[in-house]
Design a protein around this motif. Structure first.
Motif, PDB file in Angstrom:
ATOM      1  N   GLY A 104      30.923  51.190  -0.147  1.00  0.00           N
ATOM      2  CA  GLY A 104      31.697  51.672   0.999  1.00  0.00           C
ATOM      3  C   GLY A 104      33.125  51.175   1.048  1.00  0.00           C
ATOM      4  N   VAL A 105      33.529  50.316   0.107  1.00  0.00           N
ATOM      5  CA  VAL A 105      34.922  49.844   0.039  1.00  0.00           C
ATOM      6  C   VAL A 105      35.601  50.584  -1.113  1.00  0.00           C
ATOM      7  CG1 VAL A 105      36.420  47.868  -0.437  1.00  0.00           C
ATOM      8  CG2 VAL A 105      34.347  47.561   0.923  1.00  0.00           C
ATOM      9  N   PRO A 106      36.725  51.273  -0.853  1.00  0.00           N
ATOM     10  CA  PRO A 106      37.395  51.987  -1.952  1.00  0.00           C
ATOM     11  C   PRO A 106      37.809  51.034  -3.072  1.00  0.00           C
ATOM     12  CG  PRO A 106      38.388  52.549   0.176  1.00  0.00           C
ATOM     13  CD  PRO A 106      37.429  51.428   0.426  1.00  0.00           C
ATOM     14  N   ILE A 107      37.415  51.354  -4.301  1.00  0.00           N
ATOM     15  CA  ILE A 107      37.766  50.527  -5.465  1.00  0.00           C
ATOM     16  C   ILE A 107      38.633  51.373  -6.392  1.00  0.00           C
ATOM     17  CG2 ILE A 107      36.880  49.224  -7.448  1.00  0.00           C
ATOM     18  CD1 ILE A 107      34.261  48.866  -5.820  1.00  0.00           C
ATOM     19  N   ILE A 108      39.819  50.868  -6.685  1.00  0.00           N
ATOM     20  CA  ILE A 108      40.761  51.570  -7.542  1.00  0.00           C
ATOM     21  C   ILE A 108      40.898  50.754  -8.819  1.00  0.00           C
ATOM     22  CG2 ILE A 108      43.006  52.744  -7.574  1.00  0.00           C
ATOM     23  CD1 ILE A 108      41.420  53.028  -4.845  1.00  0.00           C
ATOM     24  N   ALA A 109      40.531  51.322  -9.964  1.00  0.00           N
ATOM     25  CA  ALA A 109      40.636  50.600 -11.236  1.00  0.00           C
ATOM     26  C   ALA A 109      42.006  50.857 -11.858  1.00  0.00           C
ATOM     27  CB  ALA A 109      39.527  51.048 -12.187  1.00  0.00           C
ATOM     28  N   ALA A 110      42.671  49.772 -12.249  1.00  0.00           N
ATOM     29  CA  ALA A 110      43.962  49.854 -12.953  1.00  0.00           C
ATOM     30  C   ALA A 110      43.669  49.549 -14.417  1.00  0.00           C
ATOM     31  CB  ALA A 110      44.937  48.839 -12.373  1.00  0.00           C
ATOM     32  N   LEU A 111      43.928  50.530 -15.294  1.00  0.00           N
ATOM     33  CA  LEU A 111      43.392  50.446 -16.658  1.00  0.00           C
ATOM     34  C   LEU A 111      44.489  50.425 -17.714  1.00  0.00           C
ATOM     35  CD1 LEU A 111      40.635  53.156 -16.082  1.00  0.00           C
ATOM     36  CD2 LEU A 111      40.349  50.670 -15.988  1.00  0.00           C
ATOM     37  N   GLN A 112      44.320  49.495 -18.668  1.00  0.00           N
ATOM     38  CA  GLN A 112      45.233  49.417 -19.808  1.00  0.00           C
ATOM     39  C   GLN A 112      44.411  49.153 -21.067  1.00  0.00           C
ATOM     40  OE1 GLN A 112      44.508  46.973 -17.901  1.00  0.00           O
ATOM     41  NE2 GLN A 112      44.589  45.003 -18.931  1.00  0.00           N
ATOM     42  N   GLY A 113      44.963  49.548 -22.206  1.00  0.00           N
ATOM     43  CA  GLY A 113      44.293  49.261 -23.472  1.00  0.00           C
ATOM     44  C   GLY A 113      42.895  49.858 -23.521  1.00  0.00           C
ATOM     45  N   ALA A 114      41.974  49.100 -24.139  1.00  0.00           N
ATOM     46  CA  ALA A 114      40.616  49.604 -24.333  1.00  0.00           C
ATOM     47  C   ALA A 114      39.849  49.678 -23.008  1.00  0.00           C
ATOM     48  CB  ALA A 114      39.866  48.691 -25.306  1.00  0.00           C
ATOM     49  N   VAL A 115      39.298  50.847 -22.762  1.00  0.00           N
ATOM     50  CA  VAL A 115      38.349  51.055 -21.647  1.00  0.00           C
ATOM     51  C   VAL A 115      37.151  51.684 -22.330  1.00  0.00           C
ATOM     52  CG1 VAL A 115      38.025  52.095 -19.366  1.00  0.00           C
ATOM     53  CG2 VAL A 115      40.354  51.551 -20.174  1.00  0.00           C
TER      54      VAL A 115
END
Ligand code: 1HE
Length: 267
Positions: A104-115
């Protein structure tokens, strides 16, 4: 009951600012933030605690040049696990990732390099994903003699469809940049993914917490239901959310003309 202040964290960092925006950082950059058992333990505790401690939005990041290299392959090799041990490990991953998706808490992933691999499984449990130009998505399990175990068959297939996921696993195909956005792996592309994720988290945090709870929990639950049951559940959730006391002030502001209007130019 877990509280943020009580958490003992070794492989992750957690901070919460005065606006209730949490930042969770995978912090094993020397191992490309590979997910060992202890890191999954910490993520479970963190995402159990966040909704209970009034966090309004969360940015999920990885320290160093790579977001996450997936399952800790060295630990997995050393442990020489029995099938049932690996099954329980996967169930533990699901526990952590379900707490994210349904918390229920918005989670924003900030992504760099390997995912990649389990790193993509983790990123796909966030509600939104922002990439920079170094980010690339992959499911190298096929080439390693492995299979996904952290929910990719549900969440990655949901994001990009079964056929693209099978292609990624069979051929090792990677997605990056605008292609990653257009297939649905990422929602936003930015020069500075962390700054953009922060900006998005702040915008999300302006919504009422109960409304965000419904957006970041009910939609996922309803996808698991039959259309008839989902419609019924939607009406129950809307009954609760759309009559909440704090929404009345926003509705009154709309009625008297002081509330914001949607602008065709907004992003
Ligand atoms: C690791 C891991 C790891 C790096 N487990 N230790 N995931 C993969 O198949 C990805 C495996 N990793 C890589 O392909 C590369 O490491 C990267 C492309 C992510 C980064 O490359 P690079 O050149 O920057 O780093 P490196 O030299 O390969 O690795 C640096 C260190 O990180 C090295 O440790 P060191 O002690 O020798 O310095 C690596 O061993 C370590 N490292 N990745 C453990 N994954 C629930 S099922 C989920 C299924 C999966 O996730 S399968 C895993 C898919």
């Amino acid at each position: 009951m877990s509280r943020i202040a009580d958490l003992k964290l070794t492989h992750t960092l957690l901070s919460v600012d005065d606006d209730g925006i949490a930042t969770v950082t995978l912090n094993r950059p020397e191992k490309r933030n590979a997910l060992n058992e202890a890191t999954i333990d910490e993520l479970t505790e963190i995402f159990r605690a966040l909704p209970r401690d009034g966090v309004r939005a969360c940015v999920l990041t990885g320290a160093g040049d790579h977001f996450c290299a997936g399952l800790d392959l060295v630990e997995h090799h050393a442990a020489d696990r029995a099938p049932e041990d690996f099954m329980h490990l996967c169930l533990h991953w699901h526990e952590a990732f379900n707490k994210m998706e349904y918390g229920g808490v918005p989670i924003i992933a900030a992504l760099q390099g390997a995912v990649v691999g389990g790193g993509l499984e983790l990123a796909s449990a966030a509600h939104l994903r922002v990439i920079d130009d170094s980010a690339y998505f992959g499911l190298p399990e096929g080439q390693r003699g492995l299979f996904t175990g952290g929910g990719a068959t549900i969440r990655v297939a949901d994001l990009i469809g079964k056929s693209r996921m099978i292609d990624m696993m069979l051929t090792g195909r990677l997605y990056r940049g605008d292609d990653a956005v257009s297939v649905g792996l990422a929602n936003y592309r930015a020069e500075d993914a962390r700054a953009k994720a922060n900006e998005i988290a702040r915008r999300c945090a302006e919504n009422l917490p109960l409304t965000n709870f419904a957006i970041c929990s009910a939609i996922s639950h309803m996808q698991n239901m039959s259309p008839l049951d989902a419609a019924y559940a939607e009406s129950v959730v809307a009954g609760v959310v759309n009559t909440q006391a704090p929404a009345r002030a926003r509705l009154a502001a709309f009625r008297d003309g002081s509330g914001p209007r949607i602008k065709p130019t907004q992003g």
